[in-house]
Design an enzyme around this catalytic site. Sequence first.
Site, PDB file in Angstrom:
ATOM      1  N   GLU A 126      41.422  37.738  20.582  1.00 59.04           N
ATOM      2  CA  GLU A 126      41.016  37.405  19.218  1.00 59.04           C
ATOM      3  C   GLU A 126      39.894  36.375  19.284  1.00 59.04           C
ATOM      4  O   GLU A 126      39.994  35.385  20.000  1.00 59.04           O
ATOM      5  CB  GLU A 126      42.196  36.812  18.427  1.00 59.04           C
ATOM      6  CG  GLU A 126      41.853  36.602  16.968  1.00 59.04           C
ATOM      7  CD  GLU A 126      43.030  36.093  16.133  1.00 59.04           C
ATOM      8  OE1 GLU A 126      42.835  35.912  14.919  1.00 59.04           O
ATOM      9  OE2 GLU A 126      44.121  35.880  16.678  1.00 59.04           O
ATOM     10  N   GLY A 158      45.394  26.973  20.458  1.00 61.07           N
ATOM     11  CA  GLY A 158      46.733  26.448  20.664  1.00 61.07           C
ATOM     12  C   GLY A 158      47.660  27.526  21.177  1.00 61.07           C
ATOM     13  O   GLY A 158      48.453  27.305  22.091  1.00 61.07           O
ATOM     14  N   ALA A 159      47.552  28.718  20.587  1.00 57.76           N
ATOM     15  CA  ALA A 159      48.416  29.837  20.987  1.00 57.76           C
ATOM     16  C   ALA A 159      47.871  31.104  20.360  1.00 57.76           C
ATOM     17  O   ALA A 159      47.025  31.069  19.459  1.00 57.76           O
ATOM     18  CB  ALA A 159      49.854  29.592  20.545  1.00 57.76           C
ATOM     19  N   MET A 160      48.378  32.253  20.833  1.00 58.31           N
ATOM     20  CA  MET A 160      47.922  33.546  20.347  1.00 58.31           C
ATOM     21  C   MET A 160      49.112  34.472  20.181  1.00 58.31           C
ATOM     22  O   MET A 160      49.947  34.608  21.066  1.00 58.31           O
ATOM     23  CB  MET A 160      46.907  34.138  21.341  1.00 58.31           C
ATOM     24  CG  MET A 160      46.384  35.504  20.940  1.00 58.31           C
ATOM     25  SD  MET A 160      45.566  35.468  19.323  1.00 58.31           S
ATOM     26  CE  MET A 160      45.881  37.133  18.778  1.00 58.31           C
ATOM     27  N   HIS A 178      54.932  29.405  14.129  1.00 59.11           N
ATOM     28  CA  HIS A 178      53.727  30.042  13.578  1.00 59.11           C
ATOM     29  C   HIS A 178      53.438  31.365  14.273  1.00 59.11           C
ATOM     30  O   HIS A 178      53.227  32.395  13.609  1.00 59.11           O
ATOM     31  CB  HIS A 178      52.537  29.096  13.740  1.00 59.11           C
ATOM     32  CG  HIS A 178      51.244  29.631  13.223  1.00 59.11           C
ATOM     33  ND1 HIS A 178      50.754  29.326  11.971  1.00 59.11           N
ATOM     34  CD2 HIS A 178      50.325  30.469  13.781  1.00 59.11           C
ATOM     35  CE1 HIS A 178      49.598  29.939  11.785  1.00 59.11           C
ATOM     36  NE2 HIS A 178      49.320  30.648  12.881  1.00 59.11           N
ATOM     37  N   GLU A 179      53.427  31.352  15.602  1.00 64.08           N
ATOM     38  CA  GLU A 179      53.086  32.579  16.324  1.00 64.08           C
ATOM     39  C   GLU A 179      54.164  33.640  16.138  1.00 64.08           C
ATOM     40  O   GLU A 179      53.854  34.836  16.033  1.00 64.08           O
ATOM     41  CB  GLU A 179      52.867  32.285  17.807  1.00 64.08           C
ATOM     42  CG  GLU A 179      51.828  31.202  18.098  1.00 64.08           C
ATOM     43  CD  GLU A 179      50.496  31.428  17.397  1.00 64.08           C
ATOM     44  OE1 GLU A 179      50.113  32.591  17.152  1.00 64.08           O
ATOM     45  OE2 GLU A 179      49.830  30.428  17.073  1.00 64.08           O
ATOM     46  N   GLU A 222      46.207  34.106   8.494  1.00 61.53           N
ATOM     47  CA  GLU A 222      46.336  32.719   8.942  1.00 61.53           C
ATOM     48  C   GLU A 222      46.780  31.771   7.829  1.00 61.53           C
ATOM     49  O   GLU A 222      47.646  30.930   8.037  1.00 61.53           O
ATOM     50  CB  GLU A 222      45.023  32.234   9.569  1.00 61.53           C
ATOM     51  CG  GLU A 222      44.657  32.958  10.852  1.00 61.53           C
ATOM     52  CD  GLU A 222      45.712  32.828  11.953  1.00 61.53           C
ATOM     53  OE1 GLU A 222      46.640  32.016  11.823  1.00 61.53           O
ATOM     54  OE2 GLU A 222      45.600  33.569  12.952  1.00 61.53           O
ATOM     55  N   HIS A 236      53.815  35.410  12.808  1.00 57.50           N
ATOM     56  CA  HIS A 236      52.721  36.389  12.788  1.00 57.50           C
ATOM     57  C   HIS A 236      53.219  37.806  13.064  1.00 57.50           C
ATOM     58  O   HIS A 236      52.507  38.774  12.762  1.00 57.50           O
ATOM     59  CB  HIS A 236      51.668  36.030  13.836  1.00 57.50           C
ATOM     60  CG  HIS A 236      50.530  35.221  13.323  1.00 57.50           C
ATOM     61  ND1 HIS A 236      49.837  35.519  12.168  1.00 57.50           N
ATOM     62  CD2 HIS A 236      49.927  34.106  13.819  1.00 57.50           C
ATOM     63  CE1 HIS A 236      48.875  34.644  11.977  1.00 57.50           C
ATOM     64  NE2 HIS A 236      48.902  33.765  12.966  1.00 57.50           N
TER      65      HIS A 236
END
Length: 861
Positions: free
Chosen positions: A120, A259-261, A295-296, A318, A299
């Site tokens: 991304e 931070g993360a994906m 959060h991840e 987001e 998603h």
Amino acid sequence: MTQKPQAKYLKDYVAPSHRVDSLALTFELSPRNTIVTAISECSAVDGESRLVLDGVDLELLSCQVNGEEWQAVEKTPSSLILTALPAHFELKIVTKISPQTNTSLEGLYLSDGAYCTQCEAEGFRKITYFMDRPDVLTTYTVTIIGESKYPYLLSNGNKVQEGSLEDGRHFAKWHDPHKKPSYLFALVAGDFDVLEDSYKTKSGRDVKLALFVDTGNLHKAPHAMRSLQKAMAWDESRFDLEYDLDIYMIVAVDFFNMGAMENKGLNVFNSACVLASQETATDRDFHTIESIVGHEYFHNWTGNRVTCRDWFQLSLKEGLTVFRDQEFSSDLGSRGLNRIDAVMAMRTHQFAEDAGPMAHPIRPEKVIEMNNFYTVTVYNKGAEVIRMMHTLLGEVHFQKGMQLYIERHDGQAVTCDDFVNAMMDASGMDLTQFKLWYEQYGTPRLNVVTEYDNTKQRYIMTVTQRHADNDPVKAPLHIPFKLELLDEQGQSIPLLTQQGEIKRALDITEHEQRFEFEQVATKPVPVLLEDFSAPVLLEYSYTIDELLHILRFARSDYARWEAMQQIFMIAVKSAIDSGEYTLDKRVLGALSSLVKTLEGDLALLAELLSLPTFDTLASQFETIPVEALVTVSNAFESQIAKALQQDLELAYASLSDTGSLEAHDVAIRAFKNKALYYLVKTDSNLVEGALDSQFASDNMTTKLASLKAAVSAEHDKMAQLFSEFDSQWRHDPLVMDKWLALHASLPNDAVIAKINALYDHPCFEKGNPNRVRALIGSFARNNPAQFHRIDGKGYELLGDLLIELNGINPQNASRMITPFMSWQRFDETRQQLMRAQLTRLANLEGLSDDLYEKVEKALAQ
């Protein structure tokens, strides 16, 4: 630069020319010669015979259509164009890539001996030729072939096969049954320590959980695992959403731009957002990890199962998911403290972005480099827009809207309008005017004027909204305006109007509106925009006494904090205007009373004792008075420390914690650390002993607070503590990031020489985004006196680094340039100095698209 990068526009969106019905990828891993074979089943849309595939830094080895080498192929630096194609065909493309030399940390790269991907927004095109856009969804089957020194070969979905090969290598095959876009593809290969656990979903399915960390770090993984399990349970109970694969994996890597994906089923995390033990991580770190893991995971539905049609719709996933992770943290912890965190991010960063050259709506209209729109506007303001919808609809109707949104669009790539339409259809509320928030940029201002009619016991409020000069939307916005009225005793007054009682919020829908509240026996004190119910600037002439009344009696913890912040801001502006840097005795008295009573949440009390940040104070001025803001802030902190010294000593000595992560102990540490921060600025006899005892703690929150207090006051023990910390923790890069950040905050002229010396420290590496953010990012953000020093050396330090990073990691460089973007808000001397650095970048040979877009916009102001 020979050719300027070209902008892309939302209005020019065109649907894909082809569908991809399936994609099979095979990776033969090698540091410099990884072979990628991509076999896809493609179908033309509307008979299109021309197919344009995205590809960057790829060596094309073969391109076959239906088993034959295709001749009608044109290769450009960024694409592969195939023509004369049949309506349905199998496309086989073989490419060669070099993960070892890929320092951009996009596509497939090597990170500390492990293969890792980041796709991304547009990283998949660095792996193979493909329609690398979010509205091309297909099912992925991935085969990874690697050497035995990489025992774990991971990708999205469920593992369907694995085994050994005759040449000593081994393979793993993964299949993801859910269609996804290329940006959600992930591959990881390496040797890790693995923490395994499971989660039983509400429907009774057992999901395997696996957390992969660098060897030796397994003891730092349990908190992230617990956070994941909490997130899975919360999403089921609050949003009725259940996980959909047999396994959920998280991999922690040290070299990562973000931070993360949220890659489907295989999240890749920056190790700073996973690894935590109380010896190495602060209470804030534990909270952040829980939030990011949540959060991840969230998603999975808001971003993966329902994704974006195009990158202009980024806030669709987001903004919504930030709102969800904020609610997760608030439901599990303190709603007031979490709201304070969210608002501080808005005021410190987003309002500045709204006022600068990179101002954009939460749904941008144009973009040059998509990586530049992973911004606080898209994320944090986007979350505030979702929160406003929640306020307007209420929890019940908001949840109905969420359910309808997912039922309608599961497995699709959609738009922000699709989300709002689902909310409207589920609730029956017309949100047509509200949609203007997706087009608006700049920060709206609300001016409030009140009057009280004692004879009729009527309280009248007139609210006027106006918009920033750069706002393309001149029509009034729909703004939910939450309100509490306090009587003389601090009791909440019902909001009675001739139309009935207002329960949730006032609806501000016009440029000017008048509200009349009945049966108000005495003149009230209004708590305006309660809980920051809209991302706006509020203009209202509070008195200090009114704000102290709110501080004492407001029902909202956030409102009490906001009142204290307003008190400090009034005091700072008054001091700068008058030249008298003396804090009002009423304010000192109120703070003293709070410390003496030690009532309520001690973590909130620590926040109440904290002055607004430099950026928050700077937002109150058209031209930022750097020296005056730094001087008055230091003066006020010294006055608070002196006035409250005895109260703080007694409170500090009376409190102790067990070192646990329970909210009670976390709150005690927060308050004691704030008390020490102030006491070290006095002649208190307990300071030296407190610094030593805290520094000797095996709790990183307590230890680090000792060093931070010593640095802030330049205490005699500072150098000794820095040296001891280095000796103890040099083996742990994440802990040393905290050490680097504190060096960057040194409040003296030697800090720049110190930073240049730290470039040679064994723990620092310019190719690692974590190290760069810790040292230079902290300096530029958190040391305004030295970054904005009048000789320009702070600006030169950042300019030099940006030039280096442009050739190493353009994405990281683009994020680091932010402090230069508001150059026009400073005095003429500083403007010239910052502009000189921007001009250096503009003239740089080989300036990346990431930096070009920001430099061009900054200089065009």
